[in-house]
Structure formats: C-alpha cells, structure tokens
Design an enzyme around this catalytic site. Structure first.
Site, PDB file in Angstrom:
ATOM      1  CB  SER A  44      -1.009  -0.025   1.154  1.00 22.05           C
ATOM      2  OG  SER A  44      -0.381  -0.093   2.404  1.00 22.05           O
TER       3      SER A  44
ATOM      4  CG  ASN B 273      -5.406   6.553   7.752  1.00 20.36           C
ATOM      5  OD1 ASN B 273      -6.514   6.302   7.299  1.00 20.36           O
ATOM      6  ND2 ASN B 273      -4.670   5.625   8.356  1.00 20.36           N
TER       7      ASN B 273
END
Length: 505
Positions: free
Chosen positions: A42, A339
C-alpha cells in the site's frame, strides 16, 4: 500479523508468500468459498512489499485465522507440516473440499516474483488459482465478494467493478455536472501506483460528469512525496498535486490567498454521515445510522457530528478491522480513520429495505439506492470514496471551501517517544486511557487540565518500540506544548531509552 497481512522488505517475503498461498487454500476449504490474496505494501515505499488475505465477503481475514497465519509464518521449515496439521485440526477443515484463491498484485517490481511464490503455495496445497494480474486492492475485494455471492453484489468481472460504481455516480448527477458552488473538477494524485491505473480506467466510464486531471500517474517513484499518507502526516500538498492512491483518500486545496487546507477522513466521515442521514429521513425508512471513529479523530469532528447532526458516534481502537466490526452494529455504519481509510457499510436488512422502497418509486430511496452503488462496502476504496464525496458536494452545491467551513478542526500534533519496551504501556477505553505504568494517566490528566480544549492520549506502537502521543488544544502553540509535556511524562515514567532521541523537555 498486521491487520490481515504481513509487510516488510520485499527480499524477505518469499517464504511468507509461499506459506500464505497454502493458508489461503486452507481457508478456502474451511469456508467453501474463494479467498483473496493481494500482494501490496500500500502506502509504503518501493523496496517494501506485503500480503493481505481477503475473506469470502470481501472482509478482512477472521481473527482466528490471523493467529493461524502468524503460527504458519513463524514455523521453522521442519515445523511446517506440524503447523498445518494443527491449523487443520483447530479449524476442523474438510481436506476433501475444493479450494479457489483469487490473486491480485500491485505495480511494485517485486510483486511478480512474490506472486509466483503465492501461486506455488496454492498449488502445493492442491488449490486452484484465478490470477487477476495488476489490480487495486479494492478490485480484488470486489471480485472475491461477487464470485462468492453469485454476482448479487455486482458483475463478477473487473469491468463490472468499474461499471457498477461509475454508472451510479453518473446517474446521480444526471441533472447537470455543476451545481451551486460545486464544479466537477479535481486534481488526482495517483501516488505513482496501482491507484493511478484504476483512476485512468474510471475516467473511461465517467463520461463528462467529472473532469479529472491526473498527477503522479506512474512517471515517478511510488509514494515518494505524494499519496494520502504523505499529505496527512506532512500536512502539505503532494508533489505535483493533492489527492490519493488506492484505499486512502485525502482532499486538500489552496485558496485564493495561498492558504493550504487539508480535508481528512474526519471531514469525509462527517460530510457523508450528514448526507446519508438526510436521505434516510427523507425516505421515511427507519434505519439506524451511526459513525465510528478512533481516538485520533479530531475532537471538533466528534462534537459536530453529535451536536450539530445528531448522529451517534462509537469510538474503537485504532485499526480498520475494529472500525469495520463496530460499524456492523448499525443498519448504516460510516467509518473513516483520520488518514482517509474507510467506507460505509449497510446491513442486509437495510439494503433490502432501500431497494424495496426504491422499486416503489420513493424518490429519496431511489437516490439512496444509487448512492449505495457508488460505495464499495467491501473495503476502504479511495476512488469509490472520492466519488462519494463528489456526489455529496454536488448534491449540496458546495465547493471544497464550503465543505471545510462546516466546522474548524482543533489544532493537533503527533509525536513518538523512544522507549526500551513499548509493552509497559497498556491502555483501555479505545486506547484513550493509559492503565500502566501506574500514575502515568494521572500525570497526563494534570497536564491536559492546563490547556483550553485540551485532549491527549498515548498508545504503544504496533510495530516498533515507541509510544505514540496525540494532543489537541485550542491553539497550535498550546497543542505543541501539550504534546511535548505529555511526551516528557511518557519518557520519564515509561522507561525512555537514554541513548535515543529524547523529547525536548
């Protein structure tokens, strides 16, 4: 095991990938359904890679199987057979069941060889493989779900993923792409990764409903000075632009005076929850809507959603798996980490009620059904989330400036304190209260009491010997002072390491 996978330097992962291929085949036999394996790290830098396992309905791997995964990875080469036998026995797996593993990978150079290791593991376990090639993590989650529910969630093809979300998005703005202060124009930061490829594919389906200018679409280094994690932590515009890659979405903009603004997961959650509440109320459906946050959610967002919008809020430990689980307690559960990682999930009964009301030509329910199709419930999907945000802004006639004006975040700061052993820190109440070492929470409470609108908590890192400190207060100066004072209390009472960086006490 980190949430539903492992992540480290790519050269250290060959044996992990092989064993996860075996485990995925075992989990497939256990559930009598296809299991997903995604090879990606990621938002980590290029040298890293990782693996994530996806359960039958696109959800994260069941906790019991996280433990099995850890056991298998930690087994010695000579101990693999015994570990597999123990897992088979504990899970009561019928070894005669067929096994199917659906595999995807990101654009990292290491992902090809690591994919081969996964395939070898599946083959060694006697399972079959469907290799999707290079896809985003949300596509893999979608494909696993659709395969296992016979296409009820959507057409079980990669093309079906793009069509389902984009067609609903286009339908919702059939009255015109612009509305009030809203203009259908965005700058998209692909972080030079697989998310850029996904966005390019989406643009083929969005017609003229959204004008997308792409940056960091593969010409640079993956996640270098760009992407949601960079924007959130550094609180500045990514190199070349302003948004995100794969499953985290972060909005930011610069106003006419040059002032930079960041609209994070808290802003997204409150925007979406408020809009869904209006649609549910307008439809007349009796559905329980709630929002799930972590301790990192800005206090101003919690106050806004509870006091202004009247939506109940639950607080859970850090980690998407905790948010997702708590969101299942509602008919409609909205969750986003600060986030930008999150989504909206609907209970089966809520989904059915919405569809039936839509068939009865209930206008608000029809709109709610279209919104449901824009959302990728199976995982935090940055592009799906972005299109959801654009849908809400369009419906409200809001610009990004209007959205940001809904409430003002309290200044906040995060710090890390080096300690000899992070295990000395234990917490409760969704990580907001420190239990050990004794007396540390009392010290934090006394420090916080000196700052208007002050709030601070500490929690041990899940991966390194540091204690993470979060603080917020009425001004940035107060926030910085609060964070430093709490960090110093942690250093003094939790065994700070003398030869490592010390807070500026």
């Amino acid at each position: 095991m980190e949430q539903q996978g492992f992540r480290t330097k790519a050269e250290e992962l060959d044996f992990v990938m092989y064993r996860m291929g075996i485990l995925a085949a075992m989990r497939s036999r256990d559930t009598r359904a296809a299991i997903g394996v995604m090879i990606t790290a990621s938002h980590n830098p290029v040298p890293d890679n990782g693996v994530k396992l996806v359960d039958p309905q696109g959800e994260m791997l069941a906790p019991a199987w996280e433990a099995h995964a850890t056991t298998l990875v930690n087994a010695t080469d000579d101990g693999i057979a015994a570990a597999l036998e123990a897992i088979t026995s504990a899970a009561k797996i019928n070894t005669g069941n067929a096994a199917l593993v659906i595999v995807g990978r990101d654009t990292r150079p290491s992902s090809n060889s690591l994919r081969d290791a996964v395939l070898a593991g599946v083959a060694a376990a006697g399972g079959e493989v469907r290799d999707l090639g290079v896809v985003s993590t949300p596509v893999l989650h979608y494909m696993v779900t659709c395969h296992n529910d016979g296409g009820e969630y959507g057409e079980p093809t990669i093309e079906g993923y793009y069509k389902k979300i984009s067609q609903a998005f286009v339908t919702l703005r059939s009255g015109g792409a612009s509305n009030g202060n809203y203009e259908p124009v965005i700058l998209f930061d692909g972080a030079n990764g697989v998310g850029a490829l996904a966005m390019e594919e989406f643009t083929k389906h969005l017609q003229d409903s959204l004008k997308v200018t792409m940056y960091n679409k593969g010409e640079g280094i993956l996640n270098h000075l760009c992407g949601a994690d960079y924007v959130k932590v550094q609180q500045k515009v990514a190199r070349g632009c302003a948004q995100d890659p794969e499953y985290r979405v972060m909005y930011s903009f610069v106003d006419s005076s040059g002032q930079y603004y960041m609209l994070d997961g808290d802003k997204i959650a409150t925007l979406v929850a408020g809009y869904l509440k209006e649609l549910v109320a307008g439809s007349g459906l009796k559905l329980n809507l709630g929002l799930v946050q972590t301790a990192y959610a800005n206090g101003a967002s919690t106050a806004y959603i509870t006091e202004k919008l009247g939506v109940p809020v639950a607080c859970v430990k850090t980690g998407v798996k905790h948010l997702h689980h708590a969101a299942q307690d509602f008919d409609i559960g909205v969750y986003f980490e600060a986030n930008g990682h999150g989504t909206v999930i609907f209970s089966n009964s809520a989904r059915q009620a919405i569809k039936e009301a839509a068939k009865a030509k209930n206008a608000q329910a029809e709109k709610l059904a279209q919104v449901l199709d824009v959302i990728n419930e199976t995982v935090g999907d940055a592009i799906s989330d972005m299109l959801l945000v654009e849908t809400v802004l369009h419906a409200r006639g809001w610009s990004a400036l209007d959205w940001n004006a809904a409430y003002t975040d309290l200044p906040n700061r995060q710090m890390k304190v080096m300690v000899a052993d992070r295990a000395v820190i234990t917490t409760t109440d969704a990580e907001r209260v420190c239990v050990t070492p004794a007396g540390l929470q009392d010290s934090i409470n006394k420090i916080v009491a000196n700052f208007p609108k002050g709030r601070s908590f500490v929690r041990p890192s899940g991966t390194e010997d540091v204690v993470r400190v979060y603080a917020e207060a009425s001004t940035q100066e107060n926030t910085d002072s609060l964070a430093v004072q709490v960090a110093c209390a942690v250093y003094e009472q939790a065994g700070g390491v003398g030869d490592r960086p010390k807070p500026p006490c």
